[in-house]
Design a protein around this motif. Structure first.
Motif, PDB file in Angstrom:
ATOM      1  N   SER A 158       0.869  -1.166   0.000  1.00  0.00           N
ATOM      2  CA  SER A 158       0.000   0.000   0.000  1.00  0.00           C
ATOM      3  C   SER A 158       0.908   1.218   0.000  1.00  0.00           C
ATOM      4  N   GLU A 160       3.916   3.136  -2.354  1.00  0.00           N
ATOM      5  CA  GLU A 160       4.784   3.091  -3.535  1.00  0.00           C
ATOM      6  C   GLU A 160       6.123   2.467  -3.173  1.00  0.00           C
ATOM      7  N   THR A 178      -1.948  -5.372  -4.421  1.00  0.00           N
ATOM      8  CA  THR A 178      -2.288  -4.027  -3.946  1.00  0.00           C
ATOM      9  C   THR A 178      -3.737  -4.006  -3.448  1.00  0.00           C
ATOM     10  N   VAL A 193       5.949  -0.140  -8.249  1.00  0.00           N
ATOM     11  CA  VAL A 193       4.494  -0.231  -8.102  1.00  0.00           C
ATOM     12  C   VAL A 193       4.025   0.954  -7.279  1.00  0.00           C
ATOM     13  N   TYR A 194       3.022   1.648  -7.798  1.00  0.00           N
ATOM     14  CA  TYR A 194       2.386   2.763  -7.098  1.00  0.00           C
ATOM     15  C   TYR A 194       0.950   2.351  -6.840  1.00  0.00           C
ATOM     16  N   SER A 195       0.498   2.413  -5.590  1.00  0.00           N
ATOM     17  CA  SER A 195      -0.883   2.037  -5.269  1.00  0.00           C
ATOM     18  C   SER A 195      -1.384   2.917  -4.136  1.00  0.00           C
ATOM     19  N   SER A 200      -3.614   2.829  -9.220  1.00  0.00           N
ATOM     20  CA  SER A 200      -2.340   2.106  -9.217  1.00  0.00           C
ATOM     21  C   SER A 200      -1.592   2.332 -10.522  1.00  0.00           C
TER      22      SER A 200
END
Length: 330
Positions: A158, A160, A178, A193-195, A200
């Motif tokens: 959760s 980045e 995510t 990973v960005y979430s 996302s």
């Protein structure tokens, strides 16, 4: 927090001599995630120091009911009577109940380890399988505590993070999940990973990964290549962009912010995610203005000063509010 006092209290629990107020104190202590790690470290230390515990049942019983124990004498201890065994069974049942309740309440902490970062903080990690992770600010990575890399390599993110995944001889896949039900599968590669609440995003640097949205059953798994960026909508749809600048997406590792004609409203969202501040934009025309370039900022004040200089706006700090609030106005 006086760590010594808490450690002594926790050891009293392990040894079966914790009082009701001490047990309540321990439950409050364990409600803080960072303290749960200390609890397991102390448990491991205590188990190593006490490989075999021989219960002294009569004193334990008298301590339990609050009675004093007669001075020690040299008279041999009489053999256990049925009543002694009844007491022992009662104590054992109480201890078993406490262990079951504790295991239920803290089962997630027992099975998983959480790495978290505060607003404005970056953290570098090396996982048990040798994979490396850099966590951005305001992020949480949850990793299985036992047999990571042998039975499974699934983590939950959760926030980045950048992952540099080690390929294992058993070809065990590394999976990132995510909160919005995005699944990222790899063998050995480098990706980000960005979430967050806004959605996302996955950025691939090296190797290849497969993405799958479990939220949208009509979305087929997508395999991407280096330089690809995939954004995920709130409905679970995947949008692929080729030949993107990975460096622009990875600038946060050096406290760099990169924008390309980005509206001020979106910049305000990013400042909230990174620094935990609330930005009020006083004029709708100001929220639509855009900003481009790369800027270094380690605090919200650093970046807001840049915005003030470039856009010619005033930054008015709030007073006594949580989260910290700033108003942007002409």
């Amino acid at each position: 927090m006086n760590e010594t006092i808490y450690k002594q209290t926790v050891r009293a629990l392990f040894e079966g001599r914790a009082t009701a107020p001490q047990k309540s104190m321990i439950l409050d202590f364990l409600s803080v995630p960072e303290n749960q790690e200390l609890y397991f470290l102390w448990l491991e230390e205590w188990e190593l120091q006490n490989p075999q515990i021989i219960a002294d049942t009569d004193p334990a019983y008298f301590r339990l009911i609050g009675k004093s124990i007669a001075p020690e004498s040299h008279t041999p201890t009489p053999p256990a009577t049925p009543r002694n065994w009844f007491w022992l069974m009662g104590i054992a049942a109480s201890v078993t109940f406490l262990l079951v309740v504790t295991g239920y309440l803290f089962r997630d902490s027992i099975l998983h380890k959480k790495y978290t970062t505060a607003y404005g903080e970056l953290k570098s990690l090396v996982l048990q399988d040798g994979s490396r992770v850099v966590l951005n600010a305001n992020s949480t990575l949850t990793v299985p505590r036992f047999d990571f890399g042998k039975k499974s390599r699934e983590v939950q993110l959760s926030g980045e993070a950048e992952f540099s995944v080690t390929h294992l001889p058993n070809n065990r896949r590394f999976i990132v999940r995510t909160p919005d039900q995005l699944e990222v599968q790899v063998l050995g590669t480098e990706f980000m990973v960005y979430s967050r609440a806004r959605g996302s995003k996955v950025v691939l640097n090296k190797g290849s990964v497969q993405l799958r949205s479990l939220k949208n059953k009509d979305t087929k798994p997508l395999v991407i290549s280096p330089g690809d960026v995939v954004t995920v909508s709130k409905q679970g749809s995947l949008t692929l962009s080729h030949n993107q600048s990975v460096a622009a997406h990875a600038g946060w590792k050096d406290h760099h912010f990169t924008f390309q004609d980005t509206p001020v409203s979106q910049i305000a969202d990013q400042l909230n995610e990174t620094f935990g501040v609330r930005i009020i934009i006083a004029d709708s025309s100001l929220s639509k203005r855009t900003l481009g370039g790369t800027f270094k900022a380690e605090t919200a004040d650093d970046f807001l000063q840049v915005m003030s200089d470039i856009l010619g706006v005033r930054i008015i700090p709030g007073t006594g509010k949580t989260p910290e609030t700033y108003t942007l106005t002409y």
